[in-house]
Scaffold this motif. Structure first.
Motif, PDB file in Angstrom:
ATOM      1  N   GLN A 147      46.598  32.701  40.386  1.00  0.00           N
ATOM      2  CA  GLN A 147      45.482  32.965  41.133  1.00  0.00           C
ATOM      3  C   GLN A 147      45.760  33.599  42.314  1.00  0.00           C
ATOM      4  O   GLN A 147      46.696  33.363  43.313  1.00  0.00           O
ATOM      5  CB  GLN A 147      44.930  31.430  41.238  1.00  0.00           C
TER       6      GLN A 147
ATOM      7  N   LEU B 254      40.421  32.259  49.927  1.00  0.00           N
ATOM      8  CA  LEU B 254      39.917  33.552  49.463  1.00  0.00           C
ATOM      9  C   LEU B 254      39.122  34.420  50.655  1.00  0.00           C
ATOM     10  O   LEU B 254      39.525  35.559  50.630  1.00  0.00           O
ATOM     11  CB  LEU B 254      39.378  33.356  48.363  1.00  0.00           C
TER      12      LEU B 254
ATOM     13  N   SER C 204      39.147  34.898  41.093  1.00  0.00           N
ATOM     14  CA  SER C 204      39.835  35.458  42.281  1.00  0.00           C
ATOM     15  C   SER C 204      40.176  36.857  42.480  1.00  0.00           C
ATOM     16  O   SER C 204      39.847  37.749  43.458  1.00  0.00           O
ATOM     17  CB  SER C 204      40.878  34.550  42.816  1.00  0.00           C
TER      18      SER C 204
END
Length: 239
Positions: A68, A84, A38
């Protein structure tokens, strides 16, 4: 100048207009967008990569929040690649961000056109799937970078980069080499890995996840940033 161009001014000052054009033209795929992947994705997009595919089958869970990028109390339960992707598009709305909610396995490998990418980045945890990706990626013309294990580590100064067969002190690299030797199947070419030779022990326990290992964000993020840095350095040196 449009915002999506303007935000790269500081990068262009350092790298130059031609390098920034090359960065924008490269096609990159990241397998695994957890604690390492990520941050790698974020770094790449903030650096000008505009054609990025992110691959992960999981949804955000509460235990992801400590490390994350897209994991917050508001995103628990949502699909990781979708959350994301939304964040990356908030950085550059013009970017081509492809989110694939899949796991890379022997059965799904054919779903990924590995030969269509300039850079392949491995941030997979599963030994079997990681070994397969390494073998397949090394058969393409794409530049390939891999992350070894980022768990059970605290010291950022022990994070390094070296060629896969030279990695020392990392259990995941050791297991991969053992697997390749037992199968008599080996990567067709050399590739660079991010790793650390530090290996701590869990001090706590988690009955709900007895096999889980402790991780901290400054280590996983550095792994991810170093992978992104390898891509940027490679593009810059090729200009």
């Amino acid at each position: 100048m449009a915002i999506e161009q303007d935000y790269l001014r500081r990068s262009e000052l350092l790298l130059g207009e031609e390098t920034m054009r090359r960065i924008a033209d490269k096609r990159v795929i990241i397998f695994g967008v957890g604690g390492v992947g990520s941050w790698c994705a974020e770094s790449l997009v903030r650096s000008g990569v505009s054609k990025l595919t992110i691959v992960d089958s999981d949804s955000v869970c509460v235990t992801n929040i400590n490390r994350q990028l897209m994991a917050t109390t508001k995103t628990v339960g949502l699909v990781k690649v979708d959350v994301l992707r939304e964040r990356l598009l908030a950085i550059n709305p013009s970017a081509e961000i492809t989110a694939m909610q899949k796991v890379f396995t022997q059965e799904t490998a054919g779903d990924f056109d590995l030969g269509g990418y300039d850079y392949i980045i491995d941030a997979i945890d599963s030994l079997k799937d990681k070994a397969l990706l390494i073998l397949m990626a090394c058969q393409t013309k794409a530049t390939f970078f891999s992350s070894m294990g980022a768990a059970l580590k605290m010291d950022p100064l022990r994070i390094k980069v070296t060629e896969f067969w030279k990695v020392q002190g990392d259990p995941l690299a050791r297991a991969l080499r053992k697997k390749f030797k037992s199968q008599h199947l080996f990567p067709k070419r050399k590739f660079q890995c991010v790793y650390s030779d530090e290996l701590l022990e869990n001090k706590g326990n988690n009955p709900s996840e007895p096999r889980a290992n402790g991780t901290v964000v400054h280590v996983t993020a550095i792994f991810g940033f170093m992978l992104a840095g390898l891509v940027m350095q490679d593009i810059n040196l090729s200009c």
